[in-house]
Design an enzyme around this catalytic site. Structure first.
Site, short mmCIF file in Angstrom:
data_model
loop_
_atom_site.label_atom_id
_atom_site.label_comp_id
_atom_site.label_asym_id
_atom_site.label_seq_id
_atom_site.Cartn_x
_atom_site.Cartn_y
_atom_site.Cartn_z
CE1 TYR A 35 -3.74 -2.29 0.41
CE2 TYR A 35 -2.29 -3.40 1.94
CZ TYR A 35 -3.42 -3.40 1.16
OH TYR A 35 -4.21 -4.50 1.13
CG PHE A 54 -10.79 3.34 14.01
CD1 PHE A 54 -12.04 3.34 13.42
CD2 PHE A 54 -10.20 4.56 14.31
CE1 PHE A 54 -12.70 4.54 13.14
CE2 PHE A 54 -10.84 5.76 14.04
CZ PHE A 54 -12.10 5.74 13.46
#
Lengths: 385, 385
Positions: free
Chosen positions: B106, B322
């Protein structure tokens, strides 16, 4: 020789056992109207290595009460979880030795003495006077499964038995609950899958793994399968591909930076299954797409699962677990039966198959040795009574 | 000296930078009706250590178009994620060096050159002719936050600015988004919590951690807090208890078999937060009750999270992650603003507080050194423009 109460069936709770007795005698009820045949059962009166503590014992007839059904067992498998239960740990379809720390928190040792086995199939031998849904000759399985299927006759109330269609091989009827149902639930309960989606799993040669491949294909899903390195990897790959696997990789094939480059036209999997742990679990995680979910249902490598922080934060992965026994404990009796019928239907249509070895109950010690891995690799052992 | 286009505000996308220029000149638009004041900004034109690559530059006035608002920045914090962004990694509220493997997958490096900073508060200086909702003197924050808040004047369209009530300290208005909002979302988005339920967290002294303690208390939840071993552990424990913590344990206090014996009358926590990883994450998992959830939002120890197979199967734990930036990217602008107002309301009522250090923008290099940990432990540095 003191008296003992009768061994009543698969649930050990009503059994009061005198471990000194090798051939218990019975204090029969005074006014029993109907009695079962005498039975043979695999019993253990302490936890330990199954080949040390499990023995086949004769049991006298027991009373068949109004709501009871007497079932002549036809077949029951030796699942790894059955072995764990005898060893003293109540675990999932796979055996782990690394559970001690957890088991301090969740001591789930079953009471002893007990009869071995958890699933199986039998034929109704006789029924109590209040039984309306079953008649002699019917095939039934305990559903949800319950303990004590390794015996020739079981007497238990009608409502624990689920009547099944007889036109399936007994070895499939005997094994449909634990492994195929695990595969089916795991495909249903975690991610909303659409036709064309892909799943990834390790331990793909296990029966759960083989069921996942076939059930995925039936749903129009693609499967990416990881197997351990082995000399017969090519044969295994071909076998799994015949079952419907889209891709089969050995672990060493995946020791590369970009495993997703191996996917070709397959989509990145949204759901993964892990029954191995350790590095093999990391390989499942590597394949998962953004926001994917990995479900752990076993830990054959006995190694924990290591996850990077970034897998959670940036890749937004979710890690979950599945345990069939917990699932079934939550009032799923009806749903369980519907799925059993569905799975046995697939077996009949030859859309669901896996390798099993039927062994005569007389040869229980041999089957047990094979199930314990003492004689190399063998298909799952299914006792034929 | 070639011409460069004007630096237009917080989003670096319209900035075309000539790295050879230390004092860029402007090719001003021919028909600009209204111009911003000149601005000073912290700029980096390559990724690297912030004290090597970030410098304060002067920028000429830019055009204020019809829908634009020119904001004089009042304050903006130096968050760890700002430092990561300059270093080249786009990460969560905490800094990790162990993300290389993920970042191969990523690559989220932001384009350079860019202006530092991600959240902050400013006062409206002037508005374009089509602006209807803001007038000079209003306090605004970029909401959702966006890049480039470390500069004295920002010109951007009206719709990126959220007007806030002025009666809060600027250091809270400047920092309300990244940390308090993370705490609030994590208490809302994963488990349906009821009054009386408990949560457990590590890294409890972080600003997110302090916010979790206070927001949990406001909701009637109990909090169990884990801090690292330190010489001032007693002081820290007292400080966190004053904020509302129910229990505060050092990691070494939890190196016992049965951590739940420490809970006393507190319920086993159903939700846990992990911003550390390694052993500290395992301590959070040890506290969680059956079927509990642990949310990872940081990895300060730079160590992965190790989870036993049994945690998934028998304890049925769920592990999630999260990342505020991802949450805000999914069309949450309005929701974000409502929560900001809620959180600033709590600040006004003195129900939400945490330690901050306001530093004059002129002293940016000192504040940066403190934020980089070069001068020991300091509260979060907030630049005052």
């Amino acid at each position: 020789m003191g008296s003992v109460r009768v061994l009543r069936a698969i649930n050990g709770s009503s059994l009061v056992w005198n471990p000194k007795l090798r051939n218990p005698t019975v204090c029969a009820r005074a006014f029993s109207s109907k009695m079962s045949p005498p039975s043979k059962a695999v019993v253990y009166d302490q936890h330990g290595s199954p080949d040390q503590v499990a023995r086949v014992l004769d049991f006298p007839p027991v009373e068949i009460r109004d709501k009871d059904v007497c079932v002549k067992m036809l077949a029951a498998p030796i699942n790894p979880s059955d072995i764990n239960r005898i060893e003293g740990w109540n675990v999932s379809p796979f055996r782990f030795a690394d559970f001690v720390s957890t088991l301090c928190v969740y001591p789930v040792r079953h009471p002893v003495p007990a009869v071995g086995g958890y699933e199986g199939v039998g034929e109704v031998q006789s029924v109590g006077s209040a039984v309306t849904g079953l008649t002699p000759g019917d095939w039934v399985i305990p559903s949800p499964p319950s303990f004590g299927t390794w015996q020739t006759y079981i007497v238990k109330e009608e409502n624990v038995w689920h009547k099944i269609n007889k036109n399936v091989p007994i070895e499939y009827a005997a094994t449909v609950t634990v492994n195929p149902l695990t595969a089916l639930r795991m495909l249903e309960d975690f991610v909303d899958l659409n036709s064309g989606d892909a799943v990834v799993q390790n331990g793909a040669t296990s029966i759960v793994g083989q069921c996942i491949i076939q059930l995925a294909q039936i749903r129009g899903l693609r499967s990416i399968n990881i197997i351990r390195d082995r000399t017969d990897a090519e044969d295994v790959r071909e076998k799994l591909k015949k079952l419907g696997a889209d891709e089969v990789f050995t672990e060493s094939q995946l020791e590369i930076k970009n495993v997703k480059g191996l996917l070709g036209a397959l989509p990145e999997p949204v759901l993964g299954f892990n029954c191995v742990g350790g590095n093999s679990a990391s390989l499942v995680l590597k394949f998962l797409r953004q926001s994917g979910t990995m479900v752990t249902y076993g830990g054959m490598s006995k190694k924990p699962i290591a996850v990077s922080t970034s897998s959670f934060i940036f890749k937004d992965l979710a890690l979950r677990g599945f345990w069939l026994q917990k699932w079934m404990s939550s009032d799923k009796a009806k749903e369980c039966q519907i799925m059993i019928d569905y799975l046995l239907g697939l077996v009949r249509e030859e859309k669901l198959k896996y390798e099993l070895e039927l062994v005569s109950f007389e040869n229980f010690p041999v089957a047990l040795d094979k199930a314990l891995g003492k004689q190399g690799s063998h298909p799952k052992q299914v006792l034929k009574f």
